[in-house]
Design an enzyme around this catalytic site. Structure first.
Site, mmCIF file in Angstrom:
data_model
loop_
_atom_site.group_PDB
_atom_site.id
_atom_site.type_symbol
_atom_site.label_atom_id
_atom_site.label_comp_id
_atom_site.label_asym_id
_atom_site.label_seq_id
_atom_site.Cartn_x
_atom_site.Cartn_y
_atom_site.Cartn_z
ATOM 1 C CE1 TYR A 16 22.783 33.106 61.846
ATOM 2 C CE2 TYR A 16 21.628 31.418 63.270
ATOM 3 C CZ TYR A 16 22.640 31.940 62.761
ATOM 4 O OH TYR A 16 23.151 31.156 61.193
ATOM 5 C CD GLU A 38 27.252 26.426 61.988
ATOM 6 O OE1 GLU A 38 26.929 26.237 62.836
ATOM 7 O OE2 GLU A 38 26.088 27.621 61.848
ATOM 8 C CD1 TRP A 46 22.572 29.832 66.077
ATOM 9 C CD2 TRP A 46 25.031 29.070 66.204
ATOM 10 N NE1 TRP A 46 22.868 30.974 65.010
ATOM 11 C CE2 TRP A 46 24.772 30.305 65.207
ATOM 12 C CE3 TRP A 46 25.943 28.115 66.606
ATOM 13 C CZ2 TRP A 46 25.860 30.578 64.199
ATOM 14 C CZ3 TRP A 46 26.825 29.350 64.703
ATOM 15 C CH2 TRP A 46 26.915 30.364 64.113
#
Length: 188
Positions: A16, A38, A46
């Site tokens: 990512y 988010e 995350w």
């Protein structure tokens, strides 16, 4: 190859970081996806969101804003039983509310892209942080974005979430100065 420290935790985070994070993004659907993810991440890692991202894309029809805005209460209840997403009622409901708010923004401003990027005057903020501890959790710009989005009906858009969103979508270049991606992102 030197990377931002957080990207060394797992293969999914490394990929990512190396291909997406911090790259300026100007697609309404993708901006909506990042805003939603988010918010879903709040209080979690995350990595958890990245591991569930493909399933999120499936159940939210690739974050089609109109589709998400039209989801029924029954659709949301079904999602709350789906282990492939983060099953928090407030976060699941926020996805639909954010889609509805996004449609209003698009109607009023022409695009979600134009509106969201207006917070940085349409240009990425290029930081040159040397170490992870230098990177702020929020800034006056993310605080302003948060307040403005909340007034427009968006949910799960606190200042820290907004700053993470700005980082992810390239509104700010917060790759550390020694990270190989810092220069790549700055060059566009």
């Amino acid at each position: 190859m030197k990377r931002c420290r957080w990207a060394e935790n797992s293969a999914i985070e490394r990929d990512y970081h190396d291909t997406e994070w911090g790259t300026p993004l100007h697609d309404d659907r993708m901006l909506f996806e990042f805003l939603c993810l988010e918010g879903a991440q709040a209080g979690l890692s995350w990595r958890t969101v990245l591991e569930k991202r493909a399933h999120y894309r499936e159940v939210y029809r690739d974050f089609d804003i109109a589709h998400v805005a039209a989801m029924s209460d029954r659709d949301l209840e079904r999602l709350l039983r789906d282990p492939g997403i983060i099953r928090n009622r407030l976060k699941v409901n926020a996805m639909r509310e954010n889609a509805r708010a996004a449609l209003r923004v698009i109607d009023e401003e022409g695009s979600l892209d134009r509106y969201l990027w207006s917070f940085v005057d349409g240009e990425p903020v290029r930081n040159r942080w040397r170490q992870h501890s230098d990177v702020p959790a929020s800034t006056p710009v993310s605080e302003h974005m948060s307040k403005t989005l909340k007034k427009r009906g968006f949910r799960f858009v606190g200042p820290t979430i907004c700053y993470a969103f700005m980082q992810a979508t390239g509104m700010v270049n917060d790759h550390l100065a020694g990270c190989f991606r810092h220069a790549q992102v700055a060059e566009g």
